[in-house]
Enzyme design. Structure first.
Site, PDB file in Angstrom:
ATOM      1  CE1 TYR A 157      -3.616   2.609   0.734  1.00  0.00           C
ATOM      2  CE2 TYR A 157      -2.191   3.318   2.534  1.00  0.00           C
ATOM      3  CZ  TYR A 157      -3.288   3.532   1.710  1.00  0.00           C
ATOM      4  OH  TYR A 157      -4.041   4.678   1.854  1.00  0.00           O
ATOM      5  CB  ALA A 159       5.076   0.328  -2.786  1.00  0.00           C
TER       6      ALA A 159
HETATM    7  P1  NAP Z   1     -13.217   3.060   1.496  1.00  0.00           P
HETATM    8  O1  NAP Z   1     -14.119   3.628   2.547  1.00  0.00           O
HETATM    9  O2  NAP Z   1     -12.928   1.607   1.505  1.00  0.00           O
HETATM   10  O3  NAP Z   1     -13.832   3.451   0.063  1.00  0.00           O
HETATM   11  C1  NAP Z   1     -13.183   3.064  -1.110  1.00  0.00           C
HETATM   12  C2  NAP Z   1     -13.998   3.496  -2.300  1.00  0.00           C
HETATM   13  O4  NAP Z   1     -13.307   3.104  -3.494  1.00  0.00           O
HETATM   14  C3  NAP Z   1     -15.376   2.840  -2.359  1.00  0.00           C
HETATM   15  O5  NAP Z   1     -16.288   3.727  -2.942  1.00  0.00           O
HETATM   16  C4  NAP Z   1     -15.130   1.637  -3.271  1.00  0.00           C
HETATM   17  O6  NAP Z   1     -16.349   1.249  -3.868  1.00  0.00           O
HETATM   18  C5  NAP Z   1     -14.143   2.263  -4.275  1.00  0.00           C
HETATM   19  N1  NAP Z   1     -13.299   1.286  -4.967  1.00  0.00           N
HETATM   20  C6  NAP Z   1     -12.481   0.352  -4.420  1.00  0.00           C
HETATM   21  N2  NAP Z   1     -11.859  -0.343  -5.392  1.00  0.00           N
HETATM   22  C7  NAP Z   1     -12.294   0.156  -6.575  1.00  0.00           C
HETATM   23  C8  NAP Z   1     -12.041  -0.160  -7.931  1.00  0.00           C
HETATM   24  N3  NAP Z   1     -11.200  -1.144  -8.279  1.00  0.00           N
HETATM   25  N4  NAP Z   1     -12.658   0.558  -8.899  1.00  0.00           N
HETATM   26  C9  NAP Z   1     -13.526   1.547  -8.562  1.00  0.00           C
HETATM   27  N5  NAP Z   1     -13.813   1.899  -7.295  1.00  0.00           N
HETATM   28  C10 NAP Z   1     -13.218   1.190  -6.309  1.00  0.00           C
HETATM   29  O7  NAP Z   1     -11.806   3.793   1.491  1.00  0.00           O
HETATM   30  P2  NAP Z   1     -11.372   5.234   2.053  1.00  0.00           P
HETATM   31  O8  NAP Z   1     -10.849   5.057   3.421  1.00  0.00           O
HETATM   32  O9  NAP Z   1     -12.450   6.211   1.814  1.00  0.00           O
HETATM   33  O10 NAP Z   1     -10.128   5.539   1.092  1.00  0.00           O
HETATM   34  C11 NAP Z   1     -10.269   6.320  -0.086  1.00  0.00           C
HETATM   35  C12 NAP Z   1      -8.888   6.753  -0.546  1.00  0.00           C
HETATM   36  O11 NAP Z   1      -8.255   7.463   0.515  1.00  0.00           O
HETATM   37  C13 NAP Z   1      -7.974   5.597  -0.892  1.00  0.00           C
HETATM   38  O12 NAP Z   1      -7.194   5.937  -2.030  1.00  0.00           O
HETATM   39  C14 NAP Z   1      -7.088   5.460   0.339  1.00  0.00           C
HETATM   40  O13 NAP Z   1      -5.831   4.931   0.034  1.00  0.00           O
HETATM   41  C15 NAP Z   1      -6.989   6.910   0.772  1.00  0.00           C
HETATM   42  N6  NAP Z   1      -6.670   7.084   2.201  1.00  0.00           N
HETATM   43  C16 NAP Z   1      -7.544   6.745   3.190  1.00  0.00           C
HETATM   44  C17 NAP Z   1      -7.217   6.985   4.527  1.00  0.00           C
HETATM   45  C18 NAP Z   1      -8.177   6.707   5.658  1.00  0.00           C
HETATM   46  O14 NAP Z   1      -7.840   6.961   6.821  1.00  0.00           O
HETATM   47  N7  NAP Z   1      -9.387   6.223   5.407  1.00  0.00           N
HETATM   48  C19 NAP Z   1      -5.966   7.530   4.851  1.00  0.00           C
HETATM   49  C20 NAP Z   1      -5.083   7.840   3.814  1.00  0.00           C
HETATM   50  C21 NAP Z   1      -5.442   7.638   2.484  1.00  0.00           C
HETATM   51  P3  NAP Z   1     -16.595  -0.242  -4.470  1.00  0.00           P
HETATM   52  O15 NAP Z   1     -15.859  -1.205  -3.585  1.00  0.00           O
HETATM   53  O16 NAP Z   1     -18.082  -0.401  -4.450  1.00  0.00           O
HETATM   54  O17 NAP Z   1     -16.073  -0.182  -5.856  1.00  0.00           O
END
Ligand code: NAP
Length: 257
Positions: A157, A159
């Protein structure tokens, strides 16, 4: 004051929940047409309905970021619906954990394909339309994990999130001539549905390690993306904004007491 988002069309990948939903809410409130994209139409539709219920302009679309054809079909549908694409928030990402000892090639490829290659495919699909916009904006959701910090169990992740930033710098140079800026937001610990299963004492510990003494909200990330998408941010490209409540600043946790 800042109303340049009004009437613009934004594609937000991964907007069915979590940070993407927060970004979608913030852009809808600012008057944008929001294309809510995920792999699951019903989940995207729930978000779109919520935004419509609050007076926003939003529609649901299906897009699998690891599949260029799927993303191209999504982008075409967005243009058929809203007339163009001005802003792309390439936010979809996954974060399964695995130690280096146990990590398989498939584990590595899935994370890199979704988080890094997914950014490329999202841009490639939207690029023809971004080029036709008055000015184009691309905002990647990276992370502090990888570019700034490490986290044992999440090396693939980390990376992938660092890869997004290397990609961003070259993309910004390539697309500058088309009046498109490319920037990234780096969230710290954000309160999303994904954290709901965590124990209270773990959440408390996590909160205590953040100088502002709270976890971030999805909207905290949305507002930084909104700024980078504004007309007023037009001279900013290839840059990052860390949104982490000061988490990465202390030299040690002892400095926090
Ligand atoms: P999340 O709640 O799991 O939501 C992920 C979203 O991405 C969902 O809408 C999911 O919908 C969609 N998704 C996953 N795989 C996909 C694919 N192959 N094609 C299209 N859509 C896809 O995650 P999150 O925490 O909001 O994270 C969102 C972003 O923020 C990510 O890039 C993550 O690395 C980054 N981030 C999060 C945090 C944190 O604390 N939460 C911290 C740093 C960075 P479906 O599964 O229905 O497609």
């Amino acid at each position: 004051m800042w109303n340049s988002i009004m009437g613009k069309t934004v594609v937000v990948t991964g907007a069915s929940k979590g940070i993407g939903k927060g970004i979608a809410r913030v852009f809808a409130k600012a008057g944008a047409n929001v294309a809510v994209v995920s792999r699951n139409f019903e989940a995207s539709e729930n978000t779109a309905k919520e935004l419509q219920g609050a007076g926003g302009s939003a529609e649901a679309f299906v897009g699998e970021v690891t599949n260029l054809e799927s993303m191209q079909a999504m982008a075409k549908s967005v243009v058929d619906t809203f007339g163009g694409i001005d802003i792309l928030c390439a936010n979809a990402g996954i974060f399964p954990s695995s130690t280096i000892e146990l990590m398989t090639a498939e584990d590595w490829d899935l994370v890199m394909n979704t988080n890094a290659k997914g950014s490329l495919f999202s841009i490639q699909a939207c690029l023809p339309y971004l080029k036709e916009a008055e000015y184009g904006r691309i905002i990647l959701t990276s992370s502090i994990t990888g570019p700034v910090t490490g986290y044992q169990g999440w090396s693939h992740y980390a990376a992938s999130k660092a890869a997004q930033l290397g990609f961003m710098k070259s993309a910004a140079l390539e697309l500058a001539g088309s009046n498109i800026t490319v920037n990234a937001v780096l969230p710290g610990n954000i309160q999303t549905e994904g954290l709901e299963g965590l124990r209270d004492d773990y959440l408390k510990k996590m909160t205590n390690s953040i100088p502002l003494k709270r976890l971030g909200t999805p909207e905290d990330i949305g507002y930084s993306a909104l700024f980078l998408a504004s007309k007023e941010a037009g001279f900013i490209t290839a840059q990052t904004i860390i949104v982490d409540g000061g988490q990465i600043v202390p030299e040690s946790l002892d400095a926090m007491v």
